[in-house]
Scaffold this motif. Structure first.
Motif, PDB file in Angstrom:
ATOM      1  N   LEU A   1      41.193  31.525  56.991  1.00  0.00           N
ATOM      2  CA  LEU A   1      42.049  30.383  56.791  1.00  0.00           C
ATOM      3  C   LEU A   1      43.334  31.070  56.666  1.00  0.00           C
ATOM      4  CD1 LEU A   1      40.492  28.078  53.780  1.00  0.00           C
ATOM      5  CD2 LEU A   1      40.335  28.001  56.445  1.00  0.00           C
ATOM      6  N   GLY A   2      43.783  32.213  56.298  1.00  0.00           N
ATOM      7  CA  GLY A   2      44.857  32.880  56.177  1.00  0.00           C
ATOM      8  C   GLY A   2      44.935  34.424  55.737  1.00  0.00           C
ATOM      9  N   ILE A   3      45.814  35.139  55.735  1.00  0.00           N
ATOM     10  CA  ILE A   3      45.736  36.319  55.471  1.00  0.00           C
ATOM     11  C   ILE A   3      46.622  36.913  54.084  1.00  0.00           C
ATOM     12  CG2 ILE A   3      46.590  38.801  56.201  1.00  0.00           C
ATOM     13  CD1 ILE A   3      46.427  37.650  59.217  1.00  0.00           C
ATOM     14  N   VAL A   4      45.931  37.338  53.298  1.00  0.00           N
ATOM     15  CA  VAL A   4      46.450  37.518  51.882  1.00  0.00           C
ATOM     16  C   VAL A   4      47.152  38.817  51.996  1.00  0.00           C
ATOM     17  CG1 VAL A   4      45.827  38.208  49.223  1.00  0.00           C
ATOM     18  CG2 VAL A   4      44.226  36.524  50.779  1.00  0.00           C
ATOM     19  N   THR A   5      48.668  38.557  51.651  1.00  0.00           N
ATOM     20  CA  THR A   5      49.437  39.777  51.618  1.00  0.00           C
ATOM     21  C   THR A   5      49.688  40.385  49.943  1.00  0.00           C
ATOM     22  OG1 THR A   5      51.202  38.127  51.714  1.00  0.00           O
ATOM     23  CG2 THR A   5      50.474  39.133  53.702  1.00  0.00           C
ATOM     24  N   ARG A   6      49.997  39.437  49.233  1.00  0.00           N
ATOM     25  CA  ARG A   6      50.003  39.972  47.812  1.00  0.00           C
ATOM     26  C   ARG A   6      49.457  38.999  47.068  1.00  0.00           C
ATOM     27  NH1 ARG A   6      56.564  40.247  46.604  1.00  0.00           N
ATOM     28  NH2 ARG A   6      56.457  38.653  48.334  1.00  0.00           N
ATOM     29  N   ALA A   7      49.197  39.381  45.594  1.00  0.00           N
ATOM     30  CA  ALA A   7      48.369  38.781  44.575  1.00  0.00           C
ATOM     31  C   ALA A   7      48.852  38.918  43.428  1.00  0.00           C
ATOM     32  CB  ALA A   7      46.947  38.917  44.591  1.00  0.00           C
ATOM     33  N   VAL A   8      48.822  38.081  42.466  1.00  0.00           N
ATOM     34  CA  VAL A   8      49.115  38.194  40.845  1.00  0.00           C
ATOM     35  C   VAL A   8      47.608  38.077  40.166  1.00  0.00           C
ATOM     36  CG1 VAL A   8      50.269  37.245  39.156  1.00  0.00           C
ATOM     37  CG2 VAL A   8      51.369  36.661  41.349  1.00  0.00           C
ATOM     38  N   MET A   9      47.530  39.024  39.419  1.00  0.00           N
ATOM     39  CA  MET A   9      46.183  39.065  38.945  1.00  0.00           C
ATOM     40  C   MET A   9      46.163  39.057  37.371  1.00  0.00           C
ATOM     41  SD  MET A   9      44.932  42.164  41.404  1.00  0.00           S
ATOM     42  CE  MET A   9      46.550  42.259  41.971  1.00  0.00           C
ATOM     43  N   LYS A  10      45.396  38.354  36.723  1.00  0.00           N
ATOM     44  CA  LYS A  10      45.055  38.300  35.228  1.00  0.00           C
ATOM     45  C   LYS A  10      44.616  39.786  34.696  1.00  0.00           C
ATOM     46  CE  LYS A  10      43.473  33.661  34.942  1.00  0.00           C
ATOM     47  NZ  LYS A  10      42.255  32.799  34.273  1.00  0.00           N
ATOM     48  N   LEU A  11      45.198  39.852  33.743  1.00  0.00           N
ATOM     49  CA  LEU A  11      44.932  41.376  32.970  1.00  0.00           C
ATOM     50  C   LEU A  11      44.337  40.812  31.634  1.00  0.00           C
ATOM     51  CD1 LEU A  11      47.582  43.918  33.764  1.00  0.00           C
ATOM     52  CD2 LEU A  11      45.762  43.769  34.886  1.00  0.00           C
ATOM     53  N   VAL A  12      43.321  41.885  31.061  1.00  0.00           N
ATOM     54  CA  VAL A  12      42.838  41.679  29.771  1.00  0.00           C
ATOM     55  C   VAL A  12      43.256  43.180  29.149  1.00  0.00           C
ATOM     56  CG1 VAL A  12      41.117  40.029  30.254  1.00  0.00           C
ATOM     57  CG2 VAL A  12      40.644  42.201  30.287  1.00  0.00           C
ATOM     58  N   PRO A  13      43.059  42.963  27.579  1.00  0.00           N
ATOM     59  CA  PRO A  13      43.348  44.234  27.061  1.00  0.00           C
ATOM     60  C   PRO A  13      42.141  45.153  27.118  1.00  0.00           C
ATOM     61  CG  PRO A  13      43.513  42.328  25.267  1.00  0.00           C
ATOM     62  CD  PRO A  13      43.114  41.548  26.777  1.00  0.00           C
ATOM     63  N   ALA A  14      42.520  46.351  27.455  1.00  0.00           N
ATOM     64  CA  ALA A  14      41.400  47.427  27.630  1.00  0.00           C
ATOM     65  C   ALA A  14      40.357  47.478  26.848  1.00  0.00           C
ATOM     66  CB  ALA A  14      41.918  48.534  28.093  1.00  0.00           C
ATOM     67  N   THR A  15      39.083  47.528  27.141  1.00  0.00           N
ATOM     68  CA  THR A  15      38.031  47.837  26.120  1.00  0.00           C
ATOM     69  C   THR A  15      38.013  49.142  25.489  1.00  0.00           C
ATOM     70  OG1 THR A  15      36.575  46.366  27.623  1.00  0.00           O
ATOM     71  CG2 THR A  15      35.598  47.951  25.855  1.00  0.00           C
ATOM     72  N   THR A  16      37.967  49.152  24.317  1.00  0.00           N
ATOM     73  CA  THR A  16      38.236  50.354  23.657  1.00  0.00           C
ATOM     74  C   THR A  16      36.873  51.145  23.138  1.00  0.00           C
ATOM     75  OG1 THR A  16      38.455  49.244  21.459  1.00  0.00           O
ATOM     76  CG2 THR A  16      40.502  50.032  22.399  1.00  0.00           C
ATOM     77  N   HIS A  17      35.931  50.185  22.992  1.00  0.00           N
ATOM     78  CA  HIS A  17      34.484  50.805  22.946  1.00  0.00           C
ATOM     79  C   HIS A  17      33.501  49.768  23.553  1.00  0.00           C
ATOM     80  CE1 HIS A  17      36.884  52.047  18.951  1.00  0.00           C
ATOM     81  NE2 HIS A  17      35.826  52.783  18.962  1.00  0.00           N
TER      82      HIS A  17
END
Ligand SMILES: Cc1cc2nc3c(=O)[nH]c(=O)nc-3n(C[C@H](O)[C@H](O)[C@H](O)COP(=O)(O)OP(=O)(O)OC[C@H]3O[C@@H](n4cnc5c(N)ncnc54)[C@H](O)[C@@H]3O)c2cc1C
Length: 462
Positions: A204-220
């Protein structure tokens, strides 16, 4: 550089020497992905360096009637990036890099050609995480994971790629730039167009850029490898882990003895981190904060052992042990040479029915002489990778095996592809899990976005 083909000459003039490959030797490696699907030599490989150039490329292709195959890292397992006769390849390999990270908004913006691992590492440097994770992380690109709606090993906690994308920039078949680099967690202003492109396999289209969701890094994290008596016990364990850990349950992977014995003993691809024979092996991972989480995990596991839900198990005590446990699961990526020719089914069945589905597959496959199967998958998501050897069988017999398995998928109300996508390999079987009205709406959408069929022709639909 001139080719005596006005369309290619125009593309070469637009992209410059580093932006286009024309010689057969240079183009050969872009013919297909790792699915084993045969691909044709691309007429040319186009390598734009930014969205504007990519848009101009598509305008020229539109004008000259040239069909284009978008490609990321070519790690796809369904033939989605394979090149058909007369196609040009549009590689995102020069559109790479992390553009911005906002640690307060928990977002990351990247070019579509960026390898998934690069994004993961950039987030981790800021104490954050992009939670989509797959075995091919070092080569698979952000654009490819979006186009295939990649799943992977943490879906049970974070969902698939679809749940982790906030905004997209996409170039349409006629060169129009559709820019929706939304960073808002809530945005109900009309249709959520990005969701149409996620999982559309470059049709349907060519993805060129994206905004991604981040989460706090897993510490353990707690990683355990458990031996169980059978699938019923694994289902009970999954229920127990969900009730005990809720969203802290990160991975619940199943390995059946057929797979375990092959990778650990027969092909010796990895050393088994657990001794003894069991009816099913489960790799389970939870995330938690601080030492109390570890104690709670051990207490829960002790309870499962006492109640004979689990026969035996090991908990990783170091990074090296965690890696050696995951190595057994990720050995699925090294099967090709050791197991020989095979069909790699990527099936989705509701977890409560997966055990009886596997028994039905085994019974049906017994009718084929010397047809061996391995069973492994993201059990918590009901995603089974059924790997069936084909040996020296010809296309007709391979088709018969597929017919039997996909027939069962239809009966069990499952899906012919849980995460790898349809590509070329599964397009014939789409109707086993999508009815006529669904396929009709999909083809109308395709016609709306790409009326002349120039974007990744021959993929998803026959
Ligand atoms: C060892 C191994 C482990 C894997 N594990 C998993 C797993 O756990 N879960 C999972 O889901 N997959 C898995 N995969 C499959 C594969 O890595 C994914 O499908 C991945 O998302 C493909 O990314 P790619 O960049 O290689 O895309 P490609 O293979 O290049 O392309 C895949 C599809 O996306 C399209 N495409 C690529 N880039 C773009 C773009 N920028 N815009 C529009 N369309 C585009 C292509 O046309 C094609 O249809 C695995 C593969 C391997 C080899």
């Amino acid at each position: 550089m001139t080719t005596r083909d006005p369309a290619l000459d125009a593309l070469a003039a637009l992209l410059g020497e580093s932006g286009i490959l024309l010689g057969p030797a240079d183009c050969a490696r872009y013919a297909t992905d790792v699915s084993g699907e045969r691909g044709e030599l691309p007429r040319a490989v186009l390598r734009p360096a930014n969205t504007q150039d990519l848009s101009e490329v598509m305008r020229l292709c539109h004008r000259h009637g040239l069909p284009v195959v978008p490609q990321g890292g070519r790690t796809g397992l369904s033939g989605g990036a394979s090149c058909l006769d007369g196609n040009l390849v549009l590689s995102l390999e020069r559109m790479t890099g992390v553009i911005a990270i906002d640690p307060d908004a928990l977002t990351l913006v990247a070019w579509a050609g960026t390898p998934l691992q690069t994004v993961q590492e950039a987030a981790r440097e800021r104490g954050l995480e992009y939670p989509v994770d797959i075995g091919s992380r070092s080569t698979a690109t952000i654009g490819g994971t979006i186009a295939t709606n990649a799943g992977g090993i943490r879906v049970i906690r974070h969902g698939m790629t679809r749940q982790n994308i906030l905004g997209l920039e996409v170039v349409l078949a006629n060169g129009t730039i559709l820019s929706d680099l939304n960073e808002l967690p809530k945005n109900n202003a009309g249709y959520d167009l990005k969701q149409l492109f996620i999982g559309s396999e470059g049709t349907l289209g060519i993805v060129t850029r994206a905004v991604m969701k981040l989460v706090p890094a897993t510490t353990h994290a707690n990683t355990a490898l458990l031996g169980l008596s059978d699938y019923g016990a694994a289902l009970d364990l999954l229920g127990s882990a969900r009730r005990r850990f809720g969203p802290q349950l990160v991975a619940f992977e199943g390995m059946w003895p057929s797979y375990w014995d092959f990778v650990c003993e027969e092909a010796k691809l990895v050393r088994p981190p657990l001794s003894g024979r069991h009816g099913l092996y489960v790799l389970l991972e939870t995330a938690h904060e601080g030492a109390s989480g570890e104690e709670a995990f051990e207490a829960w596991l002790g309870h499962c052992l006492e109640n004979e839900l689990v026969e035996d198990g090991v908990i990783a005590k170091s990074l090296a042990e965690t890696r050696s446990i995951w190595a057994v699961r990720e050995a699925v990526g090294e099967l090709d040479a050791a197991f020989g020719a095979h069909i790699n089914f990527d099936l989705g069945i509701v977890p409560s029915r997966l055990g009886s589905f596997i028994e039905a597959c085994d019974r049906a496959l017994a009718a084929f002489v010397d047809c061996r199967s391995l069973h492994v998958g993201h059990m918590g998501d009901g995603n089974l990778h059924l790997i069936v050897s084909t040996g020296s069988r010809g296309p007709q017999e391979v088709h018969e095996i597929e017919n039997v398995i996909y027939g069962l998928v239809g009966e069990w109300h499952g899906t012919v592809t849980a995460e790898h996508g349809v590509g070329t390999l599964k397009r014939h079987w789409l109707s086993r899990c999508r009815d006529e009205s669904q396929i009709a709406v999909m083809t109308r959408l395709k016609a709306l976005f790409d009326p002349f069929g120039r974007l990744n022709p021959g993929k998803i639909f026959e």
